[in-house]
Design a protein around this motif. Structure first.
Motif, mmCIF file in Angstrom:
data_model
loop_
_atom_site.group_PDB
_atom_site.id
_atom_site.type_symbol
_atom_site.label_atom_id
_atom_site.label_comp_id
_atom_site.label_asym_id
_atom_site.label_seq_id
_atom_site.Cartn_x
_atom_site.Cartn_y
_atom_site.Cartn_z
ATOM 1 N N TYR A 161 3.628 0.716 3.184
ATOM 2 C CA TYR A 161 3.588 -0.244 3.984
ATOM 3 C C TYR A 161 3.024 -1.537 3.355
ATOM 4 N N TRP A 165 0.726 -0.960 0.034
ATOM 5 C CA TRP A 165 0.019 -0.090 0.051
ATOM 6 C C TRP A 165 1.067 1.087 -0.114
ATOM 7 N N THR A 184 7.346 5.758 7.180
ATOM 8 C CA THR A 184 6.692 6.811 7.886
ATOM 9 C C THR A 184 7.553 8.126 7.474
ATOM 10 N N TRP A 186 2.002 -1.368 11.447
ATOM 11 C CA TRP A 186 1.089 -0.578 10.633
ATOM 12 C C TRP A 186 -0.170 -0.421 11.276
ATOM 13 N N ARG A 187 -1.007 -1.480 11.585
ATOM 14 C CA ARG A 187 -2.260 -1.392 12.143
ATOM 15 C C ARG A 187 -2.082 -0.730 13.311
ATOM 16 N N ASN A 188 -1.345 -0.502 14.188
ATOM 17 C CA ASN A 188 -1.064 0.062 15.393
ATOM 18 C C ASN A 188 -0.976 1.583 15.274
ATOM 19 N N THR A 220 3.193 9.782 9.926
ATOM 20 C CA THR A 220 2.189 9.722 8.982
ATOM 21 C C THR A 220 2.722 8.449 8.337
ATOM 22 N N LEU A 221 1.777 7.362 7.838
ATOM 23 C CA LEU A 221 2.271 6.440 7.121
ATOM 24 C C LEU A 221 2.329 6.678 5.654
ATOM 25 N N ARG A 251 -3.743 6.855 14.824
ATOM 26 C CA ARG A 251 -4.476 8.239 14.232
ATOM 27 C C ARG A 251 -6.089 8.242 14.598
ATOM 28 N N ASP A 252 -6.639 6.883 14.360
ATOM 29 C CA ASP A 252 -8.079 6.664 14.482
ATOM 30 C C ASP A 252 -8.451 7.454 15.833
ATOM 31 N N GLN A 284 -2.170 3.121 12.506
ATOM 32 C CA GLN A 284 -3.536 3.543 12.090
ATOM 33 C C GLN A 284 -4.387 3.689 13.152
ATOM 34 N N ASN A 330 0.516 5.717 0.077
ATOM 35 C CA ASN A 330 -0.581 6.627 0.630
ATOM 36 C C ASN A 330 -0.609 7.703 -0.747
#
Length: 253
Positions: free
Chosen positions: A102, A5, A118, A83-85, A98-99, A90-91, A87, A7
């Motif tokens: 990944y 992925w 990042t 990467w999930r953590n 900032t990602l 930020r949520d 994310q 950005n």
């Protein structure tokens, strides 16, 4: 099998060229920041920006943690957790890096390599560096109180979601240079969700990691104020006293 992925909302034009796929990321050269048997971290400069490239090519630091070689197939890769953590932070409204890109690569169902890229957060320094340098800001009560409140809010947010960082140390907290600075939480490949007694143990560990260097550098009043901000209490309750005892004695057990 590959998953990657990038950005596409990132404003820098060089992102797609530099980090467009996993092969390009693993061929990059840059300033080596850290390296161990599990991953290497590089700082890459391009277009007036700097990026941190964390490349994983292993599944654990020793035989026991690799589950005798089975983790490659059965465990969730640390790169995916990282990467999930980020994310999730930020949520949840926690300031973080900032990602940029990944992903990971598997062969025959087993993890082989992965990476997280990042943005650098400009004009920041981690708290551990400030402590080693005996920075004068750590003797400024107003500055300390402002930063401590932000970190207390971060920790409470994580724990309210049933999440423990598992490496909540000063080196993973960045502070910018403003007169009213912003704190950022970074690097979380081992964070996870827990329940019940396990979650309470992990919470105590997170808070103990924060308190360990604070013992040398901050007053008892400042440390207590941090805990009260974290707990959302005006005064210490009986339950608070029990938890504080677990925190301050955590590494003595």
């Amino acid at each position: 099998m590959r998953f990657w992925w990038v950005n596409r909302q990132h404003p820098a034009s060089e992102v797609a060229e530099l980090f467009g796929d996993i092969d390009r990321v693993f061929s990059l050269d840059g300033e080596l920041i850290t390296s161990d048997s599990l991953c290497r971290v590089l700082r890459v400069s391009a277009g007036g920006r700097r990026y941190y490239v964390k490349r994983y090519s292993g599944t654990g630091k020793n035989l026991q943690r690799r589950w005798l070689g089975l983790r490659r197939w059965l465990g969730s890769p640390r790169v995916r957790a990282e990467w999930r953590n980020l994310q999730a932070f930020r949520d949840w409204g926690i300031p973080t890096a900032t990602l940029v890109a990944y992903g990971l690569e598997r062969r025959f169902g087993g993890f082989t390599r992965g990476a997280v890229v990042t943005d650098e957060i400009p004009a920041t320094c981690d708290l551990a560096q400030l402590a080693r340098a005996n920075d004068s800001r750590l003797r400024d009560r107003c500055w300390v109180a402002h930063v401590a409140r932000q970190i207390a809010d971060m920790a409470r947010t994580l724990h309210d979601h049933g999440f423990a960082h598992n490496d909540l140390k000063w080196r993973n907290l960045l502070i910018d240079g403003g007169s009213l600075p912003t704190a950022y939480l970074i690097d979380c490949p081992s964070g996870a969700f827990y329940r019940g007694a396990v979650l309470q143990y992990r919470i105590a560990k997170d808070l103990a990691c924060l308190d360990k260097p604070a013992r040398r550098l901050l007053s008892r009043t400042q440390r207590l104020r941090f805990y009260l901000d974290y707990a959302g209490h005006a005064r210490v309750t009986d339950d608070d006293r029990k938890r504080i005892s677990k925190i301050v004695n955590f590494f003595d057990r």
